[in-house]
Design a protein around this motif. Structure first.
Motif, PDB file in Angstrom:
ATOM      1  N   MET A 288       0.943  -1.188   0.122  1.00  0.00           N
ATOM      2  CA  MET A 288       0.012   0.022  -0.122  1.00  0.00           C
ATOM      3  C   MET A 288       0.965   1.328  -0.043  1.00  0.00           C
ATOM      4  SD  MET A 288      -1.230   0.382   3.790  1.00  0.00           S
ATOM      5  CE  MET A 288      -1.958   1.883   3.447  1.00  0.00           C
ATOM      6  N   LYS A 289       0.367   2.264  -0.471  1.00  0.00           N
ATOM      7  CA  LYS A 289       0.869   3.442  -0.502  1.00  0.00           C
ATOM      8  C   LYS A 289       0.188   4.613   0.384  1.00  0.00           C
ATOM      9  CE  LYS A 289       2.499   7.067  -3.964  1.00  0.00           C
ATOM     10  NZ  LYS A 289       2.404   7.750  -5.205  1.00  0.00           N
ATOM     11  N   VAL A 290       1.173   5.320   0.952  1.00  0.00           N
ATOM     12  CA  VAL A 290       0.462   6.311   1.746  1.00  0.00           C
ATOM     13  C   VAL A 290       1.332   7.655   1.603  1.00  0.00           C
ATOM     14  CG1 VAL A 290       0.110   7.337   4.193  1.00  0.00           C
ATOM     15  CG2 VAL A 290       0.021   4.987   3.759  1.00  0.00           C
ATOM     16  N   LEU A 291       0.543   8.925   1.254  1.00  0.00           N
ATOM     17  CA  LEU A 291       1.084  10.171   1.051  1.00  0.00           C
ATOM     18  C   LEU A 291       0.844  10.944   2.131  1.00  0.00           C
ATOM     19  CD1 LEU A 291       2.436  12.138  -1.010  1.00  0.00           C
ATOM     20  CD2 LEU A 291       0.112  12.787  -1.755  1.00  0.00           C
ATOM     21  N   ILE A 292       1.741  11.533   2.826  1.00  0.00           N
ATOM     22  CA  ILE A 292       1.789  12.421   3.851  1.00  0.00           C
ATOM     23  C   ILE A 292       2.300  13.748   3.520  1.00  0.00           C
ATOM     24  CG2 ILE A 292       2.766  12.898   6.163  1.00  0.00           C
ATOM     25  CD1 ILE A 292       3.600  10.096   6.321  1.00  0.00           C
ATOM     26  N   SER A 293       1.440  14.916   3.245  1.00  0.00           N
ATOM     27  CA  SER A 293       1.518  16.189   2.762  1.00  0.00           C
ATOM     28  C   SER A 293       1.660  16.880   4.222  1.00  0.00           C
ATOM     29  CB  SER A 293       0.095  16.601   2.176  1.00  0.00           C
ATOM     30  OG  SER A 293       0.396  18.095   1.895  1.00  0.00           O
ATOM     31  N   VAL A 294       2.808  17.706   4.362  1.00  0.00           N
ATOM     32  CA  VAL A 294       3.360  18.432   5.398  1.00  0.00           C
ATOM     33  C   VAL A 294       3.247  19.784   5.221  1.00  0.00           C
ATOM     34  CG1 VAL A 294       5.069  18.474   7.335  1.00  0.00           C
ATOM     35  CG2 VAL A 294       4.761  16.257   5.924  1.00  0.00           C
TER      36      VAL A 294
ATOM     37  N   GLY B 104       0.565  19.986  -6.837  1.00  0.00           N
ATOM     38  CA  GLY B 104       1.037  20.919  -5.757  1.00  0.00           C
ATOM     39  C   GLY B 104       1.525  20.570  -4.441  1.00  0.00           C
ATOM     40  N   MET B 105       0.439  20.803  -3.576  1.00  0.00           N
ATOM     41  CA  MET B 105       0.866  20.483  -2.147  1.00  0.00           C
ATOM     42  C   MET B 105       0.636  18.838  -1.990  1.00  0.00           C
ATOM     43  SD  MET B 105      -1.215  23.042   0.252  1.00  0.00           S
ATOM     44  CE  MET B 105      -0.760  22.675   1.819  1.00  0.00           C
ATOM     45  N   LEU B 106       0.138  18.190  -2.906  1.00  0.00           N
ATOM     46  CA  LEU B 106      -0.219  17.010  -2.878  1.00  0.00           C
ATOM     47  C   LEU B 106       0.846  15.883  -3.868  1.00  0.00           C
ATOM     48  CD1 LEU B 106      -3.962  16.704  -3.278  1.00  0.00           C
ATOM     49  CD2 LEU B 106      -2.587  16.219  -1.214  1.00  0.00           C
ATOM     50  N   GLY B 107       2.041  16.523  -4.010  1.00  0.00           N
ATOM     51  CA  GLY B 107       3.015  15.975  -4.835  1.00  0.00           C
ATOM     52  C   GLY B 107       3.176  14.442  -4.470  1.00  0.00           C
ATOM     53  N   GLY B 108       3.175  13.586  -5.579  1.00  0.00           N
ATOM     54  CA  GLY B 108       3.186  12.228  -5.464  1.00  0.00           C
ATOM     55  C   GLY B 108       1.855  11.603  -5.252  1.00  0.00           C
ATOM     56  N   LEU B 109       0.881  12.315  -5.121  1.00  0.00           N
ATOM     57  CA  LEU B 109      -0.643  11.585  -5.316  1.00  0.00           C
ATOM     58  C   LEU B 109      -0.668  10.980  -6.650  1.00  0.00           C
ATOM     59  CD1 LEU B 109      -3.354  11.210  -3.722  1.00  0.00           C
ATOM     60  CD2 LEU B 109      -4.099  13.316  -5.016  1.00  0.00           C
TER      61      LEU B 109
END
Length: 275
Positions: A1-7, A87-92
């Motif tokens: 699974m892949k989790v994206l953490i936007s900081v 943008g802020m969700l780079g990698g989504l």
């Protein structure tokens, strides 16, 4: 699974003033160290719950170059720099299973809230289908467009309430209680990190119970801009028109992905000063 953490940075525990979030100000280095430590706490929580998870971390504040790469948990992949897709969700992408918002802040006009704004000080409000959305709502809806739920948010109590209004089943961690735009009662950073570690593990375990925030198109979008010259620039974009009142532009988007991209573009245009 892949989790994206936007900081982001304004919602980190202990941070209350622009001097702590601006690279040109004296307290920034301490702010970015606190930001990196909270990101690490969330990464550790995710991997405690799902040791095989692929964890991506998107630096989502200002220049997108704030997190200290050498201090970040080596098990995560860092998305850094701008401009970039999402943008802020780079990698989504459509392969992402869950998104987490760390250090987020409330929308412009929300309050009391620490360092509240929407994308930039040039944006007074963004309304999609008549509903006011800040960075929390815009990013949650973009993730939702791809079928990805936002399962965790940390920030002040106003930011937490903002996500709960949009995604009631998400886990939130209030690391500070807002007293105003530049004042709060904050948890000790170590206490905040312990709570984030625990909450991240809980959130990733219950990710399938969280419904993504999906806004079906076509969508009517209104943006209130700070300066009239910003409206002049915005209306040079095909499909964007001036509304009554002098500071509002409108456009219709086929879906939320189109709306999100155009909002990001208009934010950049609004940063251009008149010659």
């Amino acid at each position: 699974m892949k989790v994206l953490i936007s900081v982001d940075m304004e919602g980190i525990s202990g941070i209350v003033h622009p001097a702590e979030t601006n690279p040109d100000r004296y307290d920034y280095e301490r702010g970015r160290a606190l930001m990196t430590a909270e990101a690490n706490a969330v990464i550790a929580g995710v991997l405690d719950a799902e040791p095989a998870a692929e964890v991506w971390v998107a630096d989502a504040h200002g220049s997108f170059r704030n997190l200290l790469p050498e201090e970040l948990d080596r098990r995560a992949r860092l998305v850094r720099g701008k401009p970039r897709p999402m943008g802020m969700l780079g990698g989504l992408d459509e392969h992402t299973d869950a998104v987490m918002f760390v250090g987020y802040h409330a929308r412009a006009g929300g309050g009391p809230a620490v360092l509240a704004h929407t994308m930039s000080d040039a944006i007074l409000d963004v309304r999609v289908g008549g509903r006011s959305l800040g960075e929390i709502g815009l990013n949650a809806a973009m993730a939702g467009h791809l079928g990805v739920p936002v399962v965790l948010l940390s920030g002040d109590d106003t930011a937490c309430a903002e996500l709960c209004d949009l995604v009631p089943s998400a886990v939130t961690v209030a690391v500070k209680e807002a007293l105003g735009q530049a004042a709060a009662v904050a948890l000790h950073p170590e206490e905040a990190r312990e709570r984030l570690h625990q909450a991240a593990a809980e959130a990733v375990k219950q990710r399938t119970l969280v419904t993504p925030l999906a806004l079906a198109g076509p969508l009517e979008v209104e943006i209130d801009l700070y300066g009239p010259y910003m409206v002049d620039l915005a209306t040079l974009v095909p499909g964007v028109s001036r509304a009554e009142g002098g500071r509002t532009v409108t456009f219709t988007a086929a879906d939320f992905a189109d709306a999100y991209r155009l909002v990001l573009l208009l934010v950049q245009l609004a940063s251009i000063k008149p010659g």
